[in-house]
Scaffold this motif. Structure first.
Motif, PDB file in Angstrom:
ATOM      1  N   ALA A   1      -6.597  -3.060   5.824  1.00  0.00           N
ATOM      2  CA  ALA A   1      -7.880  -3.552   6.346  1.00  0.00           C
ATOM      3  C   ALA A   1      -8.371  -2.526   7.359  1.00  0.00           C
ATOM      4  N   GLY A   2      -9.155  -1.580   6.899  1.00  0.00           N
ATOM      5  CA  GLY A   2      -9.571  -0.489   7.778  1.00  0.00           C
ATOM      6  C   GLY A   2      -8.338   0.311   8.184  1.00  0.00           C
ATOM      7  N   ASP A   3      -8.167   0.516   9.496  1.00  0.00           N
ATOM      8  CA  ASP A   3      -6.991   1.227  10.004  1.00  0.00           C
ATOM      9  C   ASP A   3      -5.880   0.256  10.383  1.00  0.00           C
ATOM     10  N   GLY A   4      -6.016  -0.987   9.957  1.00  0.00           N
ATOM     11  CA  GLY A   4      -5.013  -2.007  10.234  1.00  0.00           C
ATOM     12  C   GLY A   4      -4.528  -2.633   8.945  1.00  0.00           C
ATOM     13  N   ALA A   5      -4.206  -3.907   9.038  1.00  0.00           N
ATOM     14  CA  ALA A   5      -3.700  -4.606   7.853  1.00  0.00           C
ATOM     15  C   ALA A   5      -4.007  -6.091   7.943  1.00  0.00           C
ATOM     16  N   ARG A   6      -4.044  -6.703   6.768  1.00  0.00           N
ATOM     17  CA  ARG A   6      -4.188  -8.152   6.646  1.00  0.00           C
ATOM     18  C   ARG A   6      -2.895  -8.659   6.018  1.00  0.00           C
ATOM     19  N   VAL A   7      -2.228  -9.579   6.712  1.00  0.00           N
ATOM     20  CA  VAL A   7      -0.944 -10.127   6.267  1.00  0.00           C
ATOM     21  C   VAL A   7      -1.120 -11.631   6.090  1.00  0.00           C
ATOM     22  N   VAL A   8      -0.917 -12.097   4.852  1.00  0.00           N
ATOM     23  CA  VAL A   8      -1.097 -13.527   4.560  1.00  0.00           C
ATOM     24  C   VAL A   8       0.199 -14.074   3.964  1.00  0.00           C
TER      25      VAL A   8
ATOM     26  N   THR B   1       4.223  -5.604   8.816  1.00  0.00           N
ATOM     27  CA  THR B   1       3.322  -5.381   7.679  1.00  0.00           C
ATOM     28  C   THR B   1       4.097  -5.029   6.410  1.00  0.00           C
ATOM     29  N   ASP B   2       5.387  -5.252   6.408  1.00  0.00           N
ATOM     30  CA  ASP B   2       6.233  -5.009   5.232  1.00  0.00           C
ATOM     31  C   ASP B   2       6.331  -6.309   4.438  1.00  0.00           C
ATOM     32  N   PRO B   3       5.901  -6.320   3.176  1.00  0.00           N
ATOM     33  CA  PRO B   3       5.981  -7.551   2.381  1.00  0.00           C
ATOM     34  C   PRO B   3       7.399  -8.119   2.299  1.00  0.00           C
ATOM     35  N   ALA B   4       8.415  -7.253   2.291  1.00  0.00           N
ATOM     36  CA  ALA B   4       9.797  -7.738   2.226  1.00  0.00           C
ATOM     37  C   ALA B   4      10.165  -8.505   3.498  1.00  0.00           C
TER      38      ALA B   4
ATOM     39  N   ALA C   1       1.512 -11.590   1.057  1.00  0.00           N
ATOM     40  CA  ALA C   1       0.696 -10.458   0.621  1.00  0.00           C
ATOM     41  C   ALA C   1       0.279  -9.649   1.840  1.00  0.00           C
ATOM     42  N   VAL C   2       0.349  -8.339   1.697  1.00  0.00           N
ATOM     43  CA  VAL C   2      -0.085  -7.424   2.751  1.00  0.00           C
ATOM     44  C   VAL C   2      -1.087  -6.464   2.115  1.00  0.00           C
ATOM     45  N   SER C   3      -2.232  -6.309   2.759  1.00  0.00           N
ATOM     46  CA  SER C   3      -3.242  -5.393   2.233  1.00  0.00           C
ATOM     47  C   SER C   3      -3.855  -4.595   3.385  1.00  0.00           C
TER      48      SER C   3
ATOM     49  N   GLU D   1       8.473 -11.915   3.241  1.00  0.00           N
ATOM     50  CA  GLU D   1       9.230 -12.772   2.312  1.00  0.00           C
ATOM     51  C   GLU D   1      10.463 -13.348   3.022  1.00  0.00           C
ATOM     52  N   ARG D   2      11.189 -12.482   3.707  1.00  0.00           N
ATOM     53  CA  ARG D   2      12.406 -12.927   4.402  1.00  0.00           C
ATOM     54  C   ARG D   2      12.073 -13.958   5.480  1.00  0.00           C
ATOM     55  N   LYS D   3      10.982 -13.732   6.185  1.00  0.00           N
ATOM     56  CA  LYS D   3      10.548 -14.665   7.221  1.00  0.00           C
ATOM     57  C   LYS D   3      10.332 -16.059   6.625  1.00  0.00           C
ATOM     58  N   CYS D   4       9.720 -16.111   5.462  1.00  0.00           N
ATOM     59  CA  CYS D   4       9.474 -17.398   4.795  1.00  0.00           C
ATOM     60  C   CYS D   4      10.786 -18.057   4.356  1.00  0.00           C
ATOM     61  N   VAL D   5      11.681 -17.264   3.777  1.00  0.00           N
ATOM     62  CA  VAL D   5      12.968 -17.797   3.318  1.00  0.00           C
ATOM     63  C   VAL D   5      13.760 -18.352   4.507  1.00  0.00           C
ATOM     64  N   GLU D   6      13.798 -17.592   5.599  1.00  0.00           N
ATOM     65  CA  GLU D   6      14.574 -18.027   6.766  1.00  0.00           C
ATOM     66  C   GLU D   6      13.934 -19.210   7.487  1.00  0.00           C
TER      67      GLU D   6
END
Length: 165
Positions: free
Chosen positions: A45-52, A21-24, A41-43, A27-32
């Protein structure tokens, strides 16, 4: 087509969840993954998160018939929806992968659970190509790319965690 993959990390669930859930990290995942263009983007979502993440990837490794459908670039959107942590740090969620301009998508259930002193993430889903007559052929062509992306994420995550140990 059923996709069932497991990623393992030598870190506790809280650490792995913080990473995914770390935006960095995203980003690295996409570059690699050799994305030609990407955004992450990470936002909350309740007690969790939405990662797009959105990535434009070269379609070079796809068979010619698949390239004729998607063109020279695959525009892939990956959305993780993570729920709240259980007492042991485990989490459940969903993963959706969609390819722009192509009727191809994967819908999955994901679990992040403690496992032998580390963490295991399981992805259980269905890859579906809604193309009359050619759907099965497209699914078979797309499945290796989806599985490679999962393995690439594991390599990136393993390196990420090792650098922070």
């Amino acid at each position: 087509m059923k996709i069932s993959e497991t990623i393992t990390y030598a870190a506790p669930p809280e650490t792995v969840y913080a990473m995914v859930t770390d935006p960095a990290f995203q980003e690295r995942k996409c570059v690699e993954a050799h994305a030609q263009r990407h955004e992450a983007a990470v936002s909350p979502a309740g007690d969790g998160a939405r990662v797009v993440t959105k990535r434009d990837l070269p379609a070079d490794d796809l068979p010619d018939f698949a390239k004729s459908i998607v063109g020279p670039t695959l525009s892939v959107t990956e959305t993780y929806e993570w729920g709240a942590a259980a007492a042991d740090g485990s989490r459940s969620g969903t993963l959706t992968v969609e390819v722009a301009g192509a009727p191809v998508a994967m819908r999955s259930n994901v679990r992040l659970v403690p496992s032998g002193g580390g963490t295991k993430i399981t992805i259980e889903g269905d890859l579906k190509a809604s193309i009359p007559l050619f759907g099965g052929k497209v699914e078979k062509a797309a499945a290796p790319a989806v599985i490679d992306a999962i393995h690439s994420e594991q390599r990136t995550g393993t390196a990420w965690l090792a650098e922070r140990a």
